[in-house]
Design an enzyme around this catalytic site. Structure first.
Site, short mmCIF file in Angstrom:
data_model
loop_
_atom_site.label_atom_id
_atom_site.label_comp_id
_atom_site.label_asym_id
_atom_site.label_seq_id
_atom_site.Cartn_x
_atom_site.Cartn_y
_atom_site.Cartn_z
CE LYS A 1 -3.92 2.11 2.66
NZ LYS A 1 -5.01 1.74 3.78
CB SER B 1 -8.17 3.62 2.78
OG SER B 1 -7.34 3.30 3.82
CB SER C 1 -8.37 0.96 5.57
OG SER C 1 -9.13 1.96 5.77
N1 GLN Z 1 -13.44 4.52 6.62
C1 GLN Z 1 -12.53 4.90 7.74
C2 GLN Z 1 -11.90 6.16 7.53
O1 GLN Z 1 -12.28 7.01 6.76
C3 GLN Z 1 -11.43 3.71 7.84
C4 GLN Z 1 -10.58 4.27 7.09
C5 GLN Z 1 -9.09 3.07 7.45
O2 GLN Z 1 -9.25 2.42 8.02
N2 GLN Z 1 -8.02 3.66 6.90
O3 GLN Z 1 -11.57 6.85 8.41
#
Ligand code: GLN
EC number: 6.3.5.7
Length: 483
Positions: free
Chosen positions: A76, A151, A175
């Site tokens: 990532k 994400s 995410s």
């Molecule tokens: N959807 C959550 C956010 O937008 C989690 C994102 C994540 O786990 N990086 O904060």
């Protein structure tokens, strides 16, 4: 060749059926051919990959072995990679070449993994759809009109489309698990402190945790083995021995106590997903598990608490991107304030700006007690709920998401609608607990995930349950058409 899992690749390499270099070339060609449909990569690292593959082949020829030796993966794009762009999905870091490797990157490279590239992601890991990336949205290989989740959507789409067997990802509020659910993968968020955050660009430091995304629990065990461990460079890393995650995969589930929270089956859950979750419960009962209804009474407060704490930490973490110390710098600034304003205004996208504003507001004098402190108190209640539940059960089971992957753009005008989709995943981050999402079936041709949560440092138990489930189901073997 591209259909092989990490475990199959390891066997093939050990039996000299093919070399890492051959496999790497096949996968790089596949990425070049198919990724334009998905947009799952931000950078391809062909030269590095071929170099690492040849080195891994040489190590094997010298008698070395190891499940990751010569295994192709991707990172990532928030894991720092020395000399290679590390963008975090943002214009802010479009030209940032990290001066060092993140601990996760260094550990996996030392184990012989081959880095094919850096995967697309929501900007600064903020999102649940991978639509906030400066490099464009990622598409779900199961239906190109739908989001892959976020994400870590790039890692998920690439693995689901068989562009590579596994990838690293991070989970601040879901995410790893949510994109795993949306793309029919197995994804594990480890216990907070199990995987080093050093060199992992921070979103919300008290919630962020790196982990593996792969097709099977068996592969997650292999990748997690290479990622986990104490790191003195990360002050929140925990000095606990790392168990052999592959060794416990075969344990029997006889007598395993599974808790199912009654709050999980509320009106917000798609009934078709509820049915698939019931099927997976029955499957685990057949394997010897005992089901018990439990309660997580503070669950309803978790989303509001998370969406105060995560932006608060983000507003602090992202203050370093000012055009001076780090990040994009605007043209011809008139003075220092103009430089800060325009550099940050141009470098950050709308979702990141929204979070910084919410976070700075919640932390400001006069609002701190009402929002930030309150949210921290809720965080403790959420954790206490889990501690009570784990006195009675070994595992907590439920859906990973209330709905399957939505259409691209469907939630763009209403950020809160997207935040609500995190209802099942964020509690584990607030409490620091490990969780896994595994494939549990399909709704309208789109994958559905079942989530398992366990007490601290019980990643081995989660992978064991997921593996036993996968030995008796075939959801995880389904491949999206066209890939
Ligand atoms: N959807 C959550 C956010 O937008 C989690 C994102 C994540 O786990 N990086 O904060």
């Amino acid at each position: 060749m591209h259909q092989m899992t990490l475990a199959e690749i390891a066997r093939g390499l050990a039996d000299k059926k093919f070399s890492s270099e051959e496999l790497t070339k096949v996968l790089l060609a596949r990425i070049t051919q198919l990724d334009p449909q998905l947009n799952s990569f931000i950078s391809l690292t062909e030269e590095l990959a071929l170099e690492q593959a040849k080195a891994a082949d040489a190590r094997r020829a010298n008698g070395e072995s190891g499940a990751l030796l010569g295994a192709p993966i991707a990172h990532k794009d928030l894991f720092c990679t020395q000399g290679i762009r590390t963008s975090c999905g943002s214009k802010m870091l479009d030209n940032f070449k990290a001066p060092y490797d993140a601990t996760v990157v260094a550990k996996l490279a030392a184990a012989g993994a081959v880095t094919l590239g850096k995967t697309n992601m929501d900007e600064f890991a903020m999102g649940s759809a991978n639509e906030s990336s400066w490099y464009g949205a990622v598409k779900n290989p199961w239906n190109l009109e739908h989001v892959p989740g976020g994400s870590s959507g790039g890692s998920a789409a690439a693995v689901a489309a068989r562009l590579l067997p596994a990838a690293t990802a991070t989970d601040t509020g879901g995410s790893i698990r949510q994109p795993a659910a949306f793309t029919n993968l197995t994804g594990l968020k480890p216990t907070y402190g199990r995987v080093s955050r050093w060199g992992m660009i921070a979103y919300a430091s008290s919630l962020d945790q790196g982990g593996p995304l792969a097709r099977t629990a068996e592969d997650c065990a292999i990748l997690l083995q290479g990622m986990a461990g104490f790191d003195q460079n990360d002050s929140t890393s925990i000095d606990e021995p790392v168990p052999d995650y592959s060794a416990s995969l075969g344990d029997s589930l006889q007598g395993l106590r599974i808790g199912v929270p009654k709050e999980y089956f509320s009106a917000g859950l798609d009934p078709r997903i509820a049915e698939l979750i019931q099927n997976s419960i029955q499957q685990l009962q057949k394997l010897g598990a005992v089901i018990k209804e439990i309660s997580l009474p503070n669950m309803q407060h978790a989303i509001p608490a998370y969406y105060v704490i995560a932006p608060a930490e983000a507003s602090s973490n992202l203050s370093r991107f000012d055009g001076v110390r780090f990040g994009h710098r605007c043209e011809n600034p008139e003075n220092l304030i103009d430089l800060y304003k325009r550099s940050r205004g141009e470098g950050f996208g709308p979702e990141v700006q929204r979070r910084i504003m919410v976070g700075a507001y919640a932390l400001s004098a006069g609002y701190y007690d009402a929002y930030y402190l309150k949210a921290q108190k809720i965080r403790r209640l959420v954790k206490n709920d889990f501690m009570t539940a784990f006195n009675e059960v070994d595992i907590i089971l439920g859906p990973t998401t209330p709905n399957p992957a939505w259409k691209l753009g469907a939630k763009n005008s209403d950020p809160v609608a997207a935040y609500l989709e995190d209802v099942y995943t964020i509690t584990a981050n607030l409490a620091g607990l490990p969780g896994v999402s595994m494939p549990a079936g399909f709704v309208d041709g789109l994958p559905v995930g079942v989530q398992l949560l366990a007490p601290y440092f019980q990643e081995g138990r989660l992978l064991n349950v997921a593996h036993q489930y996968q030995l008796n189901t075939d959801w995880h073997t389904r491949t999206p058409t066209g890939f």
